[in-house]
Design a protein around this motif. Sequence first.
Motif, PDB file in Angstrom:
ATOM      1  N   ARG A 105       0.838  -1.203   0.000  1.00  0.00           N
ATOM      2  CA  ARG A 105       0.000   0.000   0.000  1.00  0.00           C
ATOM      3  C   ARG A 105       0.859   1.233   0.000  1.00  0.00           C
ATOM      4  N   LYS A 106       0.363   2.268  -0.656  1.00  0.00           N
ATOM      5  CA  LYS A 106       1.055   3.555  -0.634  1.00  0.00           C
ATOM      6  C   LYS A 106       0.988   4.144   0.770  1.00  0.00           C
ATOM      7  N   LYS A 107       2.125   4.636   1.242  1.00  0.00           N
ATOM      8  CA  LYS A 107       2.175   5.213   2.591  1.00  0.00           C
ATOM      9  C   LYS A 107       1.307   6.459   2.667  1.00  0.00           C
ATOM     10  N   ALA A 108       0.534   6.555   3.749  1.00  0.00           N
ATOM     11  CA  ALA A 108      -0.292   7.746   3.960  1.00  0.00           C
ATOM     12  C   ALA A 108       0.590   8.942   4.264  1.00  0.00           C
ATOM     13  N   LEU A 109       0.112  10.129   3.888  1.00  0.00           N
ATOM     14  CA  LEU A 109       0.824  11.360   4.193  1.00  0.00           C
ATOM     15  C   LEU A 109       0.222  11.960   5.455  1.00  0.00           C
ATOM     16  N   ASN A 110       1.044  12.094   6.489  1.00  0.00           N
ATOM     17  CA  ASN A 110       0.574  12.520   7.808  1.00  0.00           C
ATOM     18  C   ASN A 110       1.078  13.925   8.132  1.00  0.00           C
ATOM     19  N   ILE A 111       0.143  14.782   8.523  1.00  0.00           N
ATOM     20  CA  ILE A 111       0.479  16.147   8.943  1.00  0.00           C
ATOM     21  C   ILE A 111       0.017  16.332  10.379  1.00  0.00           C
ATOM     22  N   LEU A 112       0.940  16.702  11.243  1.00  0.00           N
ATOM     23  CA  LEU A 112       0.630  16.983  12.632  1.00  0.00           C
ATOM     24  C   LEU A 112       0.495  18.493  12.807  1.00  0.00           C
ATOM     25  N   GLY A 113      -0.687  18.947  13.238  1.00  0.00           N
ATOM     26  CA  GLY A 113      -0.934  20.370  13.472  1.00  0.00           C
ATOM     27  C   GLY A 113      -0.881  20.672  14.955  1.00  0.00           C
ATOM     28  N   ILE A 114      -0.290  21.811  15.314  1.00  0.00           N
ATOM     29  CA  ILE A 114      -0.061  22.118  16.729  1.00  0.00           C
ATOM     30  C   ILE A 114      -0.369  23.579  17.024  1.00  0.00           C
ATOM     31  N   ASN A 115      -1.064  23.824  18.146  1.00  0.00           N
ATOM     32  CA  ASN A 115      -1.125  25.139  18.784  1.00  0.00           C
ATOM     33  C   ASN A 115      -0.392  24.996  20.114  1.00  0.00           C
ATOM     34  N   ALA A 116       0.746  25.664  20.247  1.00  0.00           N
ATOM     35  CA  ALA A 116       1.604  25.470  21.412  1.00  0.00           C
ATOM     36  C   ALA A 116       1.991  26.798  22.035  1.00  0.00           C
ATOM     37  N   TYR A 117       2.278  26.738  23.340  1.00  0.00           N
ATOM     38  CA  TYR A 117       2.770  27.894  24.087  1.00  0.00           C
ATOM     39  C   TYR A 117       1.824  29.084  23.990  1.00  0.00           C
ATOM     40  N   HIS A 118       0.568  28.764  24.102  1.00  0.00           N
ATOM     41  CA  HIS A 118      -0.491  29.765  24.105  1.00  0.00           C
ATOM     42  C   HIS A 118      -1.699  29.111  24.757  1.00  0.00           C
ATOM     43  N   GLY A 119      -2.700  29.916  25.108  1.00  0.00           N
ATOM     44  CA  GLY A 119      -3.914  29.351  25.664  1.00  0.00           C
ATOM     45  C   GLY A 119      -4.563  28.368  24.712  1.00  0.00           C
ATOM     46  N   ASP A 120      -5.256  27.372  25.270  1.00  0.00           N
ATOM     47  CA  ASP A 120      -5.937  26.338  24.493  1.00  0.00           C
ATOM     48  C   ASP A 120      -4.974  25.565  23.603  1.00  0.00           C
ATOM     49  N   SER A 121      -3.830  25.212  24.173  1.00  0.00           N
ATOM     50  CA  SER A 121      -2.861  24.355  23.501  1.00  0.00           C
ATOM     51  C   SER A 121      -3.565  23.109  22.971  1.00  0.00           C
ATOM     52  N   ALA A 122      -3.210  22.688  21.738  1.00  0.00           N
ATOM     53  CA  ALA A 122      -3.956  21.604  21.102  1.00  0.00           C
ATOM     54  C   ALA A 122      -3.123  20.956  20.000  1.00  0.00           C
ATOM     55  N   ALA A 123      -3.602  19.804  19.536  1.00  0.00           N
ATOM     56  CA  ALA A 123      -2.957  19.118  18.423  1.00  0.00           C
ATOM     57  C   ALA A 123      -4.010  18.416  17.575  1.00  0.00           C
ATOM     58  N   CYS A 124      -3.658  18.173  16.314  1.00  0.00           N
ATOM     59  CA  CYS A 124      -4.521  17.411  15.419  1.00  0.00           C
ATOM     60  C   CYS A 124      -3.648  16.589  14.483  1.00  0.00           C
ATOM     61  N   LEU A 125      -4.239  15.592  13.859  1.00  0.00           N
ATOM     62  CA  LEU A 125      -3.552  14.783  12.859  1.00  0.00           C
ATOM     63  C   LEU A 125      -4.407  14.715  11.602  1.00  0.00           C
ATOM     64  N   VAL A 126      -3.826  15.129  10.480  1.00  0.00           N
ATOM     65  CA  VAL A 126      -4.491  15.064   9.174  1.00  0.00           C
ATOM     66  C   VAL A 126      -3.806  13.968   8.373  1.00  0.00           C
ATOM     67  N   VAL A 127      -4.579  12.990   7.909  1.00  0.00           N
ATOM     68  CA  VAL A 127      -4.051  11.844   7.176  1.00  0.00           C
ATOM     69  C   VAL A 127      -4.604  11.871   5.766  1.00  0.00           C
ATOM     70  N   ASP A 128      -3.717  12.060   4.797  1.00  0.00           N
ATOM     71  CA  ASP A 128      -4.128  12.146   3.383  1.00  0.00           C
ATOM     72  C   ASP A 128      -5.258  13.151   3.188  1.00  0.00           C
ATOM     73  N   GLY A 129      -5.161  14.270   3.876  1.00  0.00           N
ATOM     74  CA  GLY A 129      -6.113  15.359   3.689  1.00  0.00           C
ATOM     75  C   GLY A 129      -7.372  15.254   4.511  1.00  0.00           C
ATOM     76  N   ARG A 130      -7.523  14.192   5.286  1.00  0.00           N
ATOM     77  CA  ARG A 130      -8.724  14.023   6.095  1.00  0.00           C
ATOM     78  C   ARG A 130      -8.353  14.115   7.570  1.00  0.00           C
ATOM     79  N   LEU A 131      -9.133  14.901   8.306  1.00  0.00           N
ATOM     80  CA  LEU A 131      -8.895  15.015   9.739  1.00  0.00           C
ATOM     81  C   LEU A 131      -9.174  13.664  10.396  1.00  0.00           C
ATOM     82  N   ALA A 132      -8.190  13.179  11.170  1.00  0.00           N
ATOM     83  CA  ALA A 132      -8.336  11.886  11.823  1.00  0.00           C
ATOM     84  C   ALA A 132      -8.519  12.019  13.322  1.00  0.00           C
ATOM     85  N   ALA A 133      -7.898  13.042  13.931  1.00  0.00           N
ATOM     86  CA  ALA A 133      -7.973  13.210  15.376  1.00  0.00           C
ATOM     87  C   ALA A 133      -7.635  14.647  15.724  1.00  0.00           C
TER      88      ALA A 133
END
Length: 592
Positions: A1-29
């Motif tokens: 299988r072709k490897k998925a392209l994973n993008i980790l998004g981060i809001n850091a060092y500010h209020g409401d610190s958060a993270a997300c994971l986008v897999v092949d253009g679709r939000l996963a978490a």
Amino acid sequence: RKKALNILGINAYHGDSAACLVVDGRLAAAAEEERFRRVKHWAGFPSEAVRYCLKSQGVAISDVDYIAINRNPKANFFRKIFYTLSHHPSFASIRDRVQNLSKVSRVESELRRVSQTDGGGVLKAKIHPIEHHRAHLASAFFVSGFDSAAVVSVDGFGDFVSTMWGVGQGNRLNVKDEVGFPHSLGLFYLAMTQFLGFPNYGDEYKLMGLAAYGDPRSKMTKALGEVVRLGARGRFQLDLRYFLHHAGGVSMLWENGEPTIGKVYSEKMESVFGPARKPDEPVTQRHKDLAAAAQEVYEQAFFHLLGSVYRQTKNPVLCLAGGCGMNSVANGKIFEKTEFKDLYVQSAAGDAGGAIGAAYHVWNEVLKKPRSFVMRHAYWGPEFPETETKIFLDSNQKELERQRCTVERVDDDLLLCRRTAQAVADGKVVGWFQGRMEWGPRALGNRSIICDPRRTDMKDILNLKIKRRESFRPFAPAILRERVGEWFETDYDVPFMLQVYQIRQEKRSVIPAVTHVNGSGRLQTVTENENQLFYRLIAEFEKLTGVPVVLNTSFNENEPIVCKPSEAVECFLRTRMDVLVLGNFLIQRKGD
């Protein structure tokens, strides 16, 4: 299988610190760090949110291809330097800004620490710093489902900008203009929130709730209107004599805990509008009128901006983001006050949502990938297997028995909804814990407390038993989508509880617990496709009562919304909640 392209998004060092994971253009978490740390608006590096996002999808840090963070210290760099040198700010303010900017450079080392702790391999991904407001714009437009839209971000400050607007088309954003430091509608609203005795980070919603009890036509509104002056092409300026942030600087602490902001209003605010309210002082009519004036002045500037954006873009669709995108009262007037016909506000419109915006900026604009995902719901957080819930309940059986609680497993989902609906109709306060946790500050039917909206005393019952919060703050109605037009004057999709609309006059007395003093409700529309179980619960309540609405408030007690089953049980036991529905487990106090 072709490897998925994973993008980790981060809001850091500010209020409401958060993270997300986008897999092949679709939000996963996606999740905010506060839910794991149990500290409201937690600021710092979102290590636990990062761990959750990666683990939930079976992704190691070595599998991440791109890392996107919603701040860029180099953005507007020379403008920052010039302003700093020309306005002689204090050493303390310079120190805070330098320290906060330096923290962004620590993202890579923090990710390496997560990788080493979890055995996730070698970090190979390049970090992409995305300008704060561009990330906000991306967070709304790229997941909206609209091919084209006017895009607007209104905030406090981020990367020396408070407001940005332009046009989204396909997988591109075209920024047309911005308002820079020191002028900010978000900071104006923060100043008034502090002035009215609500000092904590994120307290602006309290001012918004209090405003409905005041008179927006009082003399205070005219006086406060001089503090925010409107300019050409949607722009605005603050009368800086009323503020401190532009000269002496304001203390901002964002390190591994609840964020704090020093006082942002000056002595002139008190000389014109009287003494500021202390947090422990009673709320008087003067405070209510001032809250109404602040909301009115904010709206005047907000709609001045939106009107100009519409004239500049000629686009009837609006995608709105930024911390001010959480002002659901103003959002609910957009169709009335502007020419826009459609609206999208992402469930985490504030800084947490910048994690998603940064990730989609990389996917759509850096990598030039086509859009393929629409965020129709907010259920992107952790979920827990029934086996884990049962183990916890079994291990706490003695404590449950000591508190006279029964535990029953109800296998049939429809029966579970019927019994829960009956408990709600009987006036019980019900904790409702299901599926994946919501993304954003609103409980939307998976981490909720559910009550009967028909009871005039339900606000008092909730505040007495659980919430222990200010009496002027409203509770929200969750309604079956197809019934909205019968109960509200505006018939529109509001899946994320970010618009306030007027409840029809003849219905207000039917659902008094969710009708605010001015006849409005911050509604959530519920569809069977996006949350079948919550939809069924409301539908069963309608069968019993004829009312397709329940009161929906967040499952917490002066803390972040519960994340895990153990936190739900602990909250249930330490409060006077009547029923807890934990997955398919029905927990009730004996005699109820």
